[in-house]
Write a protein that holds these residues in place. Structure first.
Motif, PDB file in Angstrom:
ATOM      1  N   SER A 142       0.826  -1.200   0.000  1.00  0.00           N
ATOM      2  CA  SER A 142       0.000   0.000   0.000  1.00  0.00           C
ATOM      3  C   SER A 142       0.866   1.257   0.000  1.00  0.00           C
ATOM      4  N   ARG A 143       1.885   1.267   0.848  1.00  0.00           N
ATOM      5  CA  ARG A 143       2.777   2.436   0.917  1.00  0.00           C
ATOM      6  C   ARG A 143       3.519   2.635  -0.398  1.00  0.00           C
ATOM      7  N   GLN A 144       3.953   1.545  -1.000  1.00  0.00           N
ATOM      8  CA  GLN A 144       4.662   1.633  -2.278  1.00  0.00           C
ATOM      9  C   GLN A 144       3.773   2.282  -3.350  1.00  0.00           C
ATOM     10  N   LEU A 145       2.525   1.872  -3.422  1.00  0.00           N
ATOM     11  CA  LEU A 145       1.607   2.419  -4.413  1.00  0.00           C
ATOM     12  C   LEU A 145       1.264   3.880  -4.136  1.00  0.00           C
ATOM     13  N   VAL A 146       1.026   4.212  -2.871  1.00  0.00           N
ATOM     14  CA  VAL A 146       0.664   5.598  -2.552  1.00  0.00           C
ATOM     15  C   VAL A 146       1.857   6.526  -2.793  1.00  0.00           C
ATOM     16  N   GLU A 147       3.064   6.039  -2.587  1.00  0.00           N
ATOM     17  CA  GLU A 147       4.240   6.863  -2.880  1.00  0.00           C
ATOM     18  C   GLU A 147       4.360   7.107  -4.382  1.00  0.00           C
ATOM     19  N   ARG A 148       4.000   6.115  -5.200  1.00  0.00           N
ATOM     20  CA  ARG A 148       4.000   6.325  -6.655  1.00  0.00           C
ATOM     21  C   ARG A 148       2.954   7.368  -7.036  1.00  0.00           C
ATOM     22  N   CYS A 149       1.799   7.334  -6.363  1.00  0.00           N
ATOM     23  CA  CYS A 149       0.764   8.352  -6.612  1.00  0.00           C
ATOM     24  C   CYS A 149       1.300   9.742  -6.286  1.00  0.00           C
ATOM     25  N   LEU A 150       2.012   9.847  -5.169  1.00  0.00           N
ATOM     26  CA  LEU A 150       2.533  11.143  -4.744  1.00  0.00           C
ATOM     27  C   LEU A 150       3.673  11.623  -5.639  1.00  0.00           C
ATOM     28  N   GLU A 151       4.356  10.710  -6.333  1.00  0.00           N
ATOM     29  CA  GLU A 151       5.351  11.126  -7.324  1.00  0.00           C
ATOM     30  C   GLU A 151       4.657  11.804  -8.506  1.00  0.00           C
ATOM     31  N   ILE A 152       3.482  11.287  -8.872  1.00  0.00           N
ATOM     32  CA  ILE A 152       2.716  11.855  -9.980  1.00  0.00           C
ATOM     33  C   ILE A 152       2.065  13.171  -9.560  1.00  0.00           C
ATOM     34  N   ALA A 153       1.487  13.185  -8.341  1.00  0.00           N
ATOM     35  CA  ALA A 153       0.772  14.371  -7.842  1.00  0.00           C
ATOM     36  C   ALA A 153       1.178  14.630  -6.392  1.00  0.00           C
ATOM     37  N   PRO A 154       2.288  15.342  -6.167  1.00  0.00           N
ATOM     38  CA  PRO A 154       2.818  15.543  -4.814  1.00  0.00           C
ATOM     39  C   PRO A 154       1.871  16.246  -3.835  1.00  0.00           C
ATOM     40  N   ASP A 155       0.941  17.045  -4.341  1.00  0.00           N
ATOM     41  CA  ASP A 155       0.038  17.794  -3.465  1.00  0.00           C
ATOM     42  C   ASP A 155      -1.309  17.106  -3.259  1.00  0.00           C
ATOM     43  N   TRP A 156      -1.438  15.853  -3.649  1.00  0.00           N
ATOM     44  CA  TRP A 156      -2.714  15.149  -3.563  1.00  0.00           C
ATOM     45  C   TRP A 156      -3.019  14.802  -2.109  1.00  0.00           C
ATOM     46  N   ARG A 157      -3.988  15.493  -1.547  1.00  0.00           N
ATOM     47  CA  ARG A 157      -4.294  15.352  -0.112  1.00  0.00           C
ATOM     48  C   ARG A 157      -4.807  13.970   0.250  1.00  0.00           C
ATOM     49  N   GLN A 158      -5.624  13.356  -0.605  1.00  0.00           N
ATOM     50  CA  GLN A 158      -6.120  12.012  -0.318  1.00  0.00           C
ATOM     51  C   GLN A 158      -4.963  11.031  -0.169  1.00  0.00           C
ATOM     52  N   ALA A 159      -4.029  11.093  -1.083  1.00  0.00           N
ATOM     53  CA  ALA A 159      -2.882  10.185  -1.047  1.00  0.00           C
ATOM     54  C   ALA A 159      -2.010  10.476   0.172  1.00  0.00           C
ATOM     55  N   SER A 160      -1.837  11.742   0.498  1.00  0.00           N
ATOM     56  CA  SER A 160      -1.053  12.103   1.690  1.00  0.00           C
ATOM     57  C   SER A 160      -1.716  11.576   2.960  1.00  0.00           C
ATOM     58  N   THR A 161      -3.042  11.680   3.023  1.00  0.00           N
ATOM     59  CA  THR A 161      -3.782  11.175   4.181  1.00  0.00           C
ATOM     60  C   THR A 161      -3.641   9.661   4.285  1.00  0.00           C
ATOM     61  N   LEU A 162      -3.749   8.972   3.151  1.00  0.00           N
ATOM     62  CA  LEU A 162      -3.584   7.518   3.159  1.00  0.00           C
ATOM     63  C   LEU A 162      -2.176   7.145   3.592  1.00  0.00           C
ATOM     64  N   LYS A 163      -1.178   7.863   3.093  1.00  0.00           N
ATOM     65  CA  LYS A 163       0.204   7.570   3.475  1.00  0.00           C
ATOM     66  C   LYS A 163       0.391   7.729   4.985  1.00  0.00           C
ATOM     67  N   LYS A 164      -0.186   8.773   5.563  1.00  0.00           N
ATOM     68  CA  LYS A 164      -0.098   8.973   7.009  1.00  0.00           C
ATOM     69  C   LYS A 164      -0.793   7.837   7.755  1.00  0.00           C
ATOM     70  N   SER A 165      -1.955   7.404   7.265  1.00  0.00           N
ATOM     71  CA  SER A 165      -2.668   6.286   7.901  1.00  0.00           C
ATOM     72  C   SER A 165      -1.835   5.013   7.849  1.00  0.00           C
ATOM     73  N   ILE A 166      -1.182   4.781   6.721  1.00  0.00           N
ATOM     74  CA  ILE A 166      -0.329   3.594   6.568  1.00  0.00           C
ATOM     75  C   ILE A 166       0.823   3.662   7.567  1.00  0.00           C
ATOM     76  N   GLU A 167       1.494   4.808   7.612  1.00  0.00           N
ATOM     77  CA  GLU A 167       2.637   4.955   8.513  1.00  0.00           C
ATOM     78  C   GLU A 167       2.210   4.839   9.980  1.00  0.00           C
ATOM     79  N   ASP A 168       1.036   5.406  10.323  1.00  0.00           N
ATOM     80  CA  ASP A 168       0.526   5.277  11.687  1.00  0.00           C
ATOM     81  C   ASP A 168       0.248   3.817  12.025  1.00  0.00           C
ATOM     82  N   LYS A 169      -0.328   3.092  11.078  1.00  0.00           N
ATOM     83  CA  LYS A 169      -0.647   1.676  11.301  1.00  0.00           C
ATOM     84  C   LYS A 169       0.636   0.857  11.470  1.00  0.00           C
TER      85      LYS A 169
END
Length: 170
Positions: A109-136
């Motif tokens: 999940s983290r690998q995929l969301v990081e690829r999303c953030l490479e495409i769109a660094p300011d994407w808030r949904q992806a940033s929120t998901l990344k934080k949820s992943i890291e918290d988990k």
């Protein structure tokens, strides 16, 4: 002050319950999306079919039922190669990241969301998901350390008890 205390208890509660900000989807929505996909299969445009399949994929990976999440992951992986636009590719990768997060595969999940953030660094949904992943991942690591420490302590207490019992017999 009361708000700060409330936020503290909410964050502690989320830590122990695994709360996150990703929405859930109930089975009625999944069924509605499945009906919609079945209806558009009867001669609608490819664009409309694609939109309906994306909605169904969204509903499946956000479902509370693990088998729905797995179906959503399979659908998205099968359609990933057929993505024409970078936006569509990003959306599918994000939904896949949600699916893997829901199924407990946090590394994928983290690998995929990081690829999303490479495409769109300011994407808030992806940033929120990344934080949820890291918290988990952090939470699971802390719980794992706590379990290991408890086991070591229990073994130490047991060994100490045996040693004390043996020394009294002498």
């Amino acid at each position: 002050m009361d708000a700060k205390i409330g936020n503290f208890f909410e964050s502690v509660g989320n830590f122990f319950t695994g709360g996150d900000q990703i929405p859930w989807c109930d089975s009625d929505i999944v069924k509605g999306c499945e009906r919609e996909v079945a209806e558009v299969e009867k001669g609608s445009s490819d664009e409309l079919k694609s939109e309906c399949i994306m909605r169904l994929s969204w509903a499946l990976v956000h479902s509370k039922r693990p088998e729905d999440v797995q179906r959503g992951i399979a659908m998205l992986e099968a359609s990933l190669g057929g993505s024409n636009s970078p936006l569509q590719m990003r959306e599918k990768m994000y939904l896949l990241a949600v699916g893997y997060y829901r199924s407990g595969d946090y590394a994928r999940s983290r690998q995929l969301v990081e690829r999303c953030l490479e495409i769109a660094p300011d994407w808030r949904q992806a940033s929120t998901l990344k934080k949820s992943i890291e918290d988990k991942i952090t939470k699971d690591g802390v719980i794992g350390i706590g379990i290991a420490a408890t086991a070591v302590t229990a073994v130490g207490l047991l060994a100490g008890g045996i040693a004390a019992a043996l020394s009294r017999k002498k």
